[in-house]
Design an enzyme around this catalytic site. Sequence first.
Site, PDB file in Angstrom:
ATOM      1  CE1 TYR A  80      -2.496   6.542   2.413  1.00 46.30           C
ATOM      2  CE2 TYR A  80      -0.731   7.807   3.397  1.00 46.30           C
ATOM      3  CZ  TYR A  80      -1.870   7.060   3.533  1.00 46.30           C
ATOM      4  OH  TYR A  80      -2.401   6.828   4.781  1.00 46.30           O
ATOM      5  CE  LYS A 103      -5.930   8.209   3.072  1.00 44.08           C
ATOM      6  NZ  LYS A 103      -7.216   7.687   3.550  1.00 44.08           N
TER       7      LYS A 103
END
Length: 319
Positions: free
Chosen positions: A155, A159
């Site tokens: 994650y 991102k």
Amino acid sequence: MTAPVAGGTGRRVVVTGGAGFIGSHLCERLLERGDAVVCFDDFSTGRLENVDGLRDRPGFELHQVDVSAGMDVEGAVDAVAHLACPASPPRYLERPLETLQVCSEGTRRALDLADACGARFLLASTSEVYGDPEEHPQREAYWGHVNPVGPRSVYDEGKRFAESMSMAWRRSRGTDVGIVRIFNTYGPRLQPDDGRVVSNFLIQALHGEPLTVYGDGSQTRSLCYVDDLVDGLVRMLDADHAGPVNLGNPDEYTVLELAEVVIELTASSSSIEHRPLPEDDPGRRRPDIALAGEVLGWKPMTPLSEGLRRTAEYLAAVT
Ligand code: UDP
């Protein structure tokens, strides 16, 4: 193709992840102000119930699509808000490959769509790009402290890559990119099984079960009510600033304090039970929101007690 909303703004916005927690609130807000909305979601973590109330609204179009595999949109698009991604730690840890895929290929496809339509592109990035921060509170200029090979990296690094890709599209193709870094957000439509701290604590308190505090509970989070957050997202959609811009509520609480607030607010008889701290769980998190104030005129308005009360009402109704 979505018909323009009668008496509306004439604007048409694509929302990826539009059936998710934040995505569904964004779709609703855009429809309310008269934009047409094209919502893409694969329902892996988004829920049909989140957008059920929107399906009959003029100007709303819903497609079950994995945005990493591509999305077709006929007609003009004024903005693409790219929110598709599992966002709760238990959910992205269950789907590590899909998380990387939607941050990379999904972001590329959303950027290509915006580029082809001459549309504004809004990337929903995250405070997780700061990792376990060594600077406090976190300003946008801070580069972060992320474990690139830990389980959360799918994650965090996903991102970070999505931010990098968005800025590269802006520099090389002139795409009108805007990046927001979203800090912990809560509110109605947080799923009861989402695994995040606010939904876990409220459900546990409502059911008289022990509140599961991970570690000693001294880690901090700053919690933003979803309506405030969506107001910031809409302002950034309408702006021409590239960001990144932090969006979050700077009121910081330890997890233990939050547990106590929840118990008091729900008048619960629950106790507190400690569980092991997840790997790479950030120790502190608090946004510096000076930039959002300056370029978007934004600041959160909802006090924690009021936001928790509305969220508890929702969770009590669905559990
Ligand atoms: N947490 C907790 N009990 C829970 C769920 C989460 O103590 O039942 C803690 C978690 O370890 C973290 C904080 O609450 O320190 C926020 O967790 P969440 O999963 O909501 O979001 P994160 O900020 O970690 O992405």
